[in-house]
Design a protein around this motif. Structure first.
Motif, PDB file in Angstrom:
ATOM      1  N   GLY A  10       7.979   5.348  13.791  1.00 51.50           N
ATOM      2  CA  GLY A  10       7.922   6.587  13.044  1.00 51.50           C
ATOM      3  C   GLY A  10       8.218   6.397  11.587  1.00 51.50           C
ATOM      4  O   GLY A  10       8.851   7.248  10.965  1.00 51.50           O
ATOM      5  N   SER A  11       7.790   5.282  11.017  1.00 52.00           N
ATOM      6  CA  SER A  11       8.141   5.061   9.626  1.00 52.00           C
ATOM      7  C   SER A  11       6.958   4.519   8.852  1.00 52.00           C
ATOM      8  O   SER A  11       5.942   5.196   8.732  1.00 52.00           O
ATOM      9  CB  SER A  11       9.345   4.115   9.540  1.00 52.00           C
ATOM     10  OG  SER A  11       9.780   3.985   8.208  1.00 52.00           O
ATOM     11  N   LEU A  12       7.034   3.284   8.348  1.00 56.04           N
ATOM     12  CA  LEU A  12       6.078   2.770   7.380  1.00 56.04           C
ATOM     13  C   LEU A  12       5.179   1.679   7.959  1.00 56.04           C
ATOM     14  O   LEU A  12       5.580   0.910   8.815  1.00 56.04           O
ATOM     15  CB  LEU A  12       6.818   2.192   6.172  1.00 56.04           C
ATOM     16  CG  LEU A  12       7.736   3.164   5.422  1.00 56.04           C
ATOM     17  CD1 LEU A  12       8.521   2.410   4.381  1.00 56.04           C
ATOM     18  CD2 LEU A  12       6.926   4.266   4.779  1.00 56.04           C
ATOM     19  N   THR A  13       3.967   1.642   7.470  1.00 56.57           N
ATOM     20  CA  THR A  13       3.016   0.596   7.823  1.00 56.57           C
ATOM     21  C   THR A  13       2.298   0.176   6.541  1.00 56.57           C
ATOM     22  O   THR A  13       1.914   1.018   5.747  1.00 56.57           O
ATOM     23  CB  THR A  13       1.979   1.101   8.840  1.00 56.57           C
ATOM     24  OG1 THR A  13       2.637   1.495  10.033  1.00 56.57           O
ATOM     25  CG2 THR A  13       0.975   0.000   9.179  1.00 56.57           C
ATOM     26  N   ALA A  14       2.106  -1.130   6.375  1.00 59.56           N
ATOM     27  CA  ALA A  14       1.383  -1.598   5.190  1.00 59.56           C
ATOM     28  C   ALA A  14       0.629  -2.862   5.526  1.00 59.56           C
ATOM     29  O   ALA A  14       1.076  -3.677   6.322  1.00 59.56           O
ATOM     30  CB  ALA A  14       2.348  -1.866   4.033  1.00 59.56           C
ATOM     31  N   PHE A  15      -0.553  -3.003   4.925  1.00 61.99           N
ATOM     32  CA  PHE A  15      -1.241  -4.280   5.006  1.00 61.99           C
ATOM     33  C   PHE A  15      -2.005  -4.497   3.721  1.00 61.99           C
ATOM     34  O   PHE A  15      -2.304  -3.555   2.974  1.00 61.99           O
ATOM     35  CB  PHE A  15      -2.145  -4.376   6.247  1.00 61.99           C
ATOM     36  CG  PHE A  15      -3.359  -3.505   6.223  1.00 61.99           C
ATOM     37  CD1 PHE A  15      -3.323  -2.229   6.755  1.00 61.99           C
ATOM     38  CD2 PHE A  15      -4.546  -3.962   5.682  1.00 61.99           C
ATOM     39  CE1 PHE A  15      -4.452  -1.424   6.728  1.00 61.99           C
ATOM     40  CE2 PHE A  15      -5.669  -3.168   5.662  1.00 61.99           C
ATOM     41  CZ  PHE A  15      -5.623  -1.888   6.183  1.00 61.99           C
ATOM     42  N   LEU A  16      -2.333  -5.747   3.454  1.00 63.13           N
ATOM     43  CA  LEU A  16      -2.939  -6.127   2.188  1.00 63.13           C
ATOM     44  C   LEU A  16      -4.097  -7.072   2.453  1.00 63.13           C
ATOM     45  O   LEU A  16      -3.939  -8.101   3.115  1.00 63.13           O
ATOM     46  CB  LEU A  16      -1.901  -6.836   1.309  1.00 63.13           C
ATOM     47  CG  LEU A  16      -2.351  -7.283  -0.085  1.00 63.13           C
ATOM     48  CD1 LEU A  16      -2.647  -6.075  -0.955  1.00 63.13           C
ATOM     49  CD2 LEU A  16      -1.274  -8.146  -0.721  1.00 63.13           C
ATOM     50  N   PHE A  17      -5.306  -6.677   1.950  1.00 62.30           N
ATOM     51  CA  PHE A  17      -6.431  -7.597   2.021  1.00 62.30           C
ATOM     52  C   PHE A  17      -6.210  -8.765   1.062  1.00 62.30           C
ATOM     53  O   PHE A  17      -5.663  -8.603  -0.029  1.00 62.30           O
ATOM     54  CB  PHE A  17      -7.737  -6.881   1.661  1.00 62.30           C
ATOM     55  CG  PHE A  17      -8.305  -6.052   2.763  1.00 62.30           C
ATOM     56  CD1 PHE A  17      -8.763  -6.639   3.932  1.00 62.30           C
ATOM     57  CD2 PHE A  17      -8.375  -4.673   2.644  1.00 62.30           C
ATOM     58  CE1 PHE A  17      -9.284  -5.885   4.958  1.00 62.30           C
ATOM     59  CE2 PHE A  17      -8.893  -3.908   3.663  1.00 62.30           C
ATOM     60  CZ  PHE A  17      -9.349  -4.505   4.826  1.00 62.30           C
ATOM     61  N   ASP A  18      -6.649  -9.944   1.472  1.00 67.47           N
ATOM     62  CA  ASP A  18      -6.517 -11.137   0.637  1.00 67.47           C
ATOM     63  C   ASP A  18      -7.410 -10.985  -0.601  1.00 67.47           C
ATOM     64  O   ASP A  18      -8.605 -10.716  -0.477  1.00 67.47           O
ATOM     65  CB  ASP A  18      -6.939 -12.362   1.447  1.00 67.47           C
ATOM     66  CG  ASP A  18      -6.726 -13.661   0.682  1.00 67.47           C
ATOM     67  OD1 ASP A  18      -6.114 -13.626  -0.399  1.00 67.47           O
ATOM     68  OD2 ASP A  18      -7.176 -14.712   1.178  1.00 67.47           O
ATOM     69  N   ASP A  19      -6.833 -11.146  -1.784  1.00 63.87           N
ATOM     70  CA  ASP A  19      -7.606 -11.042  -3.030  1.00 63.87           C
ATOM     71  C   ASP A  19      -7.543 -12.351  -3.823  1.00 63.87           C
ATOM     72  O   ASP A  19      -7.645 -12.346  -5.037  1.00 63.87           O
ATOM     73  CB  ASP A  19      -7.107  -9.880  -3.881  1.00 63.87           C
ATOM     74  CG  ASP A  19      -8.143  -9.416  -4.909  1.00 63.87           C
ATOM     75  OD1 ASP A  19      -9.349  -9.519  -4.612  1.00 63.87           O
ATOM     76  OD2 ASP A  19      -7.743  -8.993  -6.000  1.00 63.87           O
ATOM     77  N   THR A  20      -7.375 -13.460  -3.084  1.00 62.07           N
ATOM     78  CA  THR A  20      -7.387 -14.768  -3.743  1.00 62.07           C
ATOM     79  C   THR A  20      -8.726 -14.972  -4.452  1.00 62.07           C
ATOM     80  O   THR A  20      -9.791 -14.734  -3.876  1.00 62.07           O
ATOM     81  CB  THR A  20      -7.179 -15.888  -2.707  1.00 62.07           C
ATOM     82  OG1 THR A  20      -5.949 -15.663  -2.015  1.00 62.07           O
ATOM     83  CG2 THR A  20      -7.145 -17.253  -3.379  1.00 62.07           C
ATOM     84  N   ASP A  21      -8.663 -15.404  -5.720  1.00 61.92           N
ATOM     85  CA  ASP A  21      -9.870 -15.587  -6.549  1.00 61.92           C
ATOM     86  C   ASP A  21     -10.693 -14.298  -6.626  1.00 61.92           C
ATOM     87  O   ASP A  21     -11.928 -14.333  -6.738  1.00 61.92           O
ATOM     88  CB  ASP A  21     -10.737 -16.724  -6.013  1.00 61.92           C
ATOM     89  CG  ASP A  21     -10.027 -18.070  -6.047  1.00 61.92           C
ATOM     90  OD1 ASP A  21      -9.216 -18.282  -6.970  1.00 61.92           O
ATOM     91  OD2 ASP A  21     -10.278 -18.894  -5.141  1.00 61.92           O
ATOM     92  N   ASN A  22     -10.021 -13.136  -6.554  1.00 59.03           N
ATOM     93  CA  ASN A  22     -10.669 -11.821  -6.663  1.00 59.03           C
ATOM     94  C   ASN A  22     -11.731 -11.587  -5.588  1.00 59.03           C
ATOM     95  O   ASN A  22     -12.689 -10.829  -5.805  1.00 59.03           O
ATOM     96  CB  ASN A  22     -11.298 -11.633  -8.053  1.00 59.03           C
ATOM     97  CG  ASN A  22     -10.270 -11.656  -9.153  1.00 59.03           C
ATOM     98  OD1 ASN A  22      -9.157 -11.179  -8.985  1.00 59.03           O
ATOM     99  ND2 ASN A  22     -10.633 -12.226 -10.286  1.00 59.03           N
ATOM    100  N   ILE A  23     -11.555 -12.226  -4.415  1.00 57.36           N
ATOM    101  CA  ILE A  23     -12.592 -12.113  -3.393  1.00 57.36           C
ATOM    102  C   ILE A  23     -12.735 -10.691  -2.870  1.00 57.36           C
ATOM    103  O   ILE A  23     -13.822 -10.272  -2.461  1.00 57.36           O
ATOM    104  CB  ILE A  23     -12.311 -13.093  -2.225  1.00 57.36           C
ATOM    105  CG1 ILE A  23     -13.557 -13.196  -1.326  1.00 57.36           C
ATOM    106  CG2 ILE A  23     -11.079 -12.651  -1.421  1.00 57.36           C
ATOM    107  CD1 ILE A  23     -13.499 -14.326  -0.330  1.00 57.36           C
ATOM    108  N   PHE A  24     -11.650  -9.898  -2.913  1.00 59.75           N
ATOM    109  CA  PHE A  24     -11.767  -8.497  -2.513  1.00 59.75           C
ATOM    110  C   PHE A  24     -12.205  -7.638  -3.701  1.00 59.75           C
ATOM    111  O   PHE A  24     -13.195  -6.902  -3.631  1.00 59.75           O
ATOM    112  CB  PHE A  24     -10.443  -7.974  -1.956  1.00 59.75           C
ATOM    113  CG  PHE A  24     -10.511  -6.537  -1.517  1.00 59.75           C
ATOM    114  CD1 PHE A  24     -10.907  -6.204  -0.238  1.00 59.75           C
ATOM    115  CD2 PHE A  24     -10.205  -5.491  -2.398  1.00 59.75           C
ATOM    116  CE1 PHE A  24     -10.996  -4.887   0.176  1.00 59.75           C
ATOM    117  CE2 PHE A  24     -10.291  -4.173  -2.004  1.00 59.75           C
ATOM    118  CZ  PHE A  24     -10.681  -3.870  -0.716  1.00 59.75           C
TER     119      PHE A  24
END
Length: 504
Positions: free
Chosen positions: A87-101
């Motif tokens: 019942g709290s927080l969720t986070a995820f991050l797409f990989d942006d190495t070398d600006n790939i995202f």
């Protein structure tokens, strides 16, 4: 329908999440749970997405046709297991190495379960970061967290990958909370031209495993379920399956909705089936392939066998003068009451031979056992299976070993005969005898005064040629002295006596 359009370009969104929870978090039930992605291009419109949200399932669609500039892509975000609500927080991050995202995509919308729209959800997205708050678990049975729609900034090159570099779930609120880092090693989408349809086998956590897969099952525990997923079919295709079952286990097949599938051929609405084995058989296997129209996959095989509490290092047999000598070695054993030797002349029907052989209970030592089968049938070959019996009566069988007996057990003698060699002897001699018919055999050694010294054989035997060795010892295992001894051999109505001279 719920749709988040406002993009908060907050570069430190993920850092803010970490800042909020640092100092309060402990590991919880989601630590190491797999984060999984599905990809679809083009993306569905909002109304269709909302209507179909609860029906979405993890189809392992990790290969997506490269979109052109301005096209949309749906990324479905799953976890492999949902051990507890949060019942709290969720986070995820797409990989942006070398600006790939950031060079390839713009974050457009995030769709979560419309029923959770009033659950106090906050979203911050920057270079692929998503930061959410849930008042209760967002998962349905399909373990879907949400659907993230991206817009291609350019024609996406063949072979481009989109992956998650970090994912965190916090449970229990901001005070005395639990914070888990998910396993993101499988959270990857590859943009490439369509591949041929294929089947893959998944373990309990959604990880792909080798084909064929060998499943060791405990007869006393709930069955282990293996998932077979059909990949690279067109969206909306009706997938048909062909399965074959072999062995003594009862192997059950379920479709994606948990409905039991009988027969060898059936169609499913989803892209996966689940299989498990139960029953007290020795082993079993299931082979399957899928097809839609002219598109057919490879065949995969799942092999089931009972978990054996004894680690059998070796088991073999060979013909010797006294009969078939069988030897086996255990690397370890647990609750082992003992062993039974089973024999077959056709490799199918087995019967016990000899006495029960005591085991060693529980031991990690390397232990060796042996057994001599001197009551051989009239056959050219025999097969042996070793039965291991637990202290609770549970039985586990080994694989069969084959032993060639040779022509002497095929060429049945036509008359009763005996012989002793060598004679005179020291320290032992061999008594051979031919049986033209099945008979109860008795071989007794007497001394020169007629007193019984040793009972060598007293059992029913099939027609054939046999031999038994006397080691010049009495029934108490004591060595006897030099002199004349008589071997009396009786088989039904036949009787013969042979004089033997022991010289020491």
């Amino acid at each position: 329908m719920f749709k988040l359009r406002k993009i908060v370009w907050f570069i430190s969104a993920f850092a803010l999440f970490s800042f909020v929870v640092v100092g309060h978090a402990e590991a919880g039930p989601y630590e190491g749970v797999n984060l999984l992605l599905d990809g679809y291009a083009p993306a569905e419109d909002d109304s269709m997405m909302a209507m179909m949200f609860g029906d979405r399932t993890n189809n392992h669609v990790t290969s997506v046709v490269p979109p052109a500039e301005g096209d949309t892509v749906d990324i479905e975000i799953y976890v492999s297991d949902a051990p507890a609500p949060w019942g709290s927080l969720t986070a995820f991050l797409f990989d942006d190495t070398d600006n790939i995202f950031s060079d390839n995509f713009t974050a457009d919308t995030l769709m979560i379960d419309p029923a959770k729209a009033a659950a106090g959800i906050v979203s911050m997205r920057a270079a692929g970061a998503i930061f959410l708050t849930f008042q209760d678990t967002p998962f349905k049975d399909n373990r879907l967290l949400g659907v993230f729609t991206l817009i291609a900034k350019r024609d996406i090159p063949e072979g481009t990958t989109l992956s998650v570099s970090e994912a965190v779930i916090q449970t229990g609120g901001l005070v005395a909370s639990q914070e888990d880092s998910l396993n993101v090693s499988m959270a990857m989408i590859t943009f490439e031209q369509p591949k041929a349809p294929e089947l893959a086998i998944l373990d309990m956590g959604g990880m792909m495993i080798a084909d064929p897969v060998a499943v060791k099952r405990d007869a006393d525990a709930a069955p282990d379920t293996v998932t077979i997923v059909a990949k690279n079919f067109a969206v909306g295709d009706t997938i048909s399956w062909s399965v074959s079952r072999e062995g003594s286990f009862d192997i059950t097949v379920l479709d994606q909705e948990g409905m039991m599938m009988d027969g060898m051929m059936f169609a499913t609405t989803g892209t996966m089936i689940k299989v498990y084995a139960k029953g007290m058989g020795d082993a079993g296997s299931l082979s399957a392939y899928a097809y839609s129209g002219m598109d057919t996959t490879n065949t995969v095989t799942v092999e089931f066998s009972l978990e054996n509490p004894v680690e059998l290092a070796s088991f073999g047999g060979e013909m010797a003068e006294a009969g078939v000598v069988l030897n086996w070695t255990t690397a370890s054993q647990t609750n082992n009451a003992g062993w039974r030797m089973l024999r077959s002349v056709d490799g199918k029907t087995y019967e016990p031979v000899g006495e029960f052989i005591p085991g060693a209970g529980t031991s990690d030592a390397l232990l060796s056992y042996s057994f001599v089968d001197n009551s051989l049938p009239s056959a050219e070959k025999v097969y042996y299976v070793l039965e291991q019996v637990d202290l609770d009566g549970t039985i586990h069988r080994s694989n069969a070993v084959e032993v060639t007996l040779g022509e002497r057990f095929v060429d049945v003698p036509i008359e009763f005969a005996t012989n002793v060699y060598p004679n005179p002897f020291n320290p032992s001699t061999t008594i051979s005898y031919d049986l033209p018919t099945d008979a109860l055999i008795s071989i007794v050694i007497y001394d020169a005064t007629g007193q019984m010294v040793r009972q060598l054989v007293n059992e029913q035997r099939l027609a054939g040629r046999y031999q038994v060795q006397w080691d010049a010892k009495d029934n108490l295992g004591r060595s006897v002295g030099s002199g004349v001894y008589i071997a009396k051999v009786e088989a039904g109505s036949f009787s013969a006596s042979q004089k033997m001279l022991l010289l020491k």
